[in-house]
Design a protein around this motif. Structure first.
Motif, short mmCIF file in Angstrom:
data_model
loop_
_atom_site.label_atom_id
_atom_site.label_comp_id
_atom_site.label_asym_id
_atom_site.label_seq_id
_atom_site.Cartn_x
_atom_site.Cartn_y
_atom_site.Cartn_z
N PRO A 1 2.60 2.56 -4.34
CA PRO A 1 1.62 2.33 -5.41
C PRO A 1 2.32 2.06 -6.74
O PRO A 1 3.36 2.64 -7.04
CB PRO A 1 0.83 3.64 -5.45
CG PRO A 1 1.72 4.66 -4.84
CD PRO A 1 2.59 3.92 -3.86
N ALA B 1 0.82 -1.21 0.00
CA ALA B 1 0.00 0.00 0.00
C ALA B 1 0.85 1.26 0.00
O ALA B 1 0.46 2.29 -0.55
CB ALA B 1 -0.93 0.00 1.20
N SER B 2 2.05 1.21 0.59
CA SER B 2 2.90 2.39 0.64
C SER B 2 3.62 2.65 -0.68
O SER B 2 4.11 3.75 -0.90
CB SER B 2 3.93 2.25 1.77
OG SER B 2 4.86 1.23 1.45
#
Length: 124
Positions: free
Chosen positions: A48, A45-46
């Motif tokens: 992209p 998620a960190s």
């Protein structure tokens, strides 16, 4: 008047409940991952996965170019194979019934198309 018969695949849910209960009872406990899944999800998620528009457009143009080249080689292979098959098959007398001679045009077409398809794949 007779009752319609149903096959084995049309059984009711109640008939399969015993199997469902047995499978749910035999289910293994959850596997401990010591936070591994959560750390992977946080890491993904960190970061992209965004491709720059210019890079994406260049990749799309390269893919389209390869596709056009493959289409051209496929058409060329089909035409050359058909020409070779017609040239090989046109030298037989009309009344001859030779199984090998009957298969020769098809084999020539297959061989020419295969060679040209191989060239197209390895050139692109």
């Amino acid at each position: 008047m007779t009752r319609p018969s149903f096959g084995a695949h049309r059984r009711s849910h109640a008939e399969d409940a015993w199997l469902d209960a047995l499978l749910r009872g035999a289910r293994s406990p959850a596997i401990e991952d010591a936070g591994f899944c959560a750390s992977v999800v946080a890491r993904v998620a960190s970061q992209p996965a965004v491709l720059a528009p210019a890079v994406a457009l260049a990749a799309l143009r390269r893919a389209e170019s390869r596709e056009r080249a493959n289409t051209r080689w496929t058409i060329a292979g089909t035409l050359v194979g058909a020409f070779v098959a017609a040239a090989v098959g046109s030298h037989q007398p009309v009344g001859a019934v030779d199984p090998a001679g009957m298969l020769l045009p098809a084999l020539a077409l297959l061989l020419a198309s295969t060679v040209l398809a191989w060239l197209a794949i390895y050139r692109s």
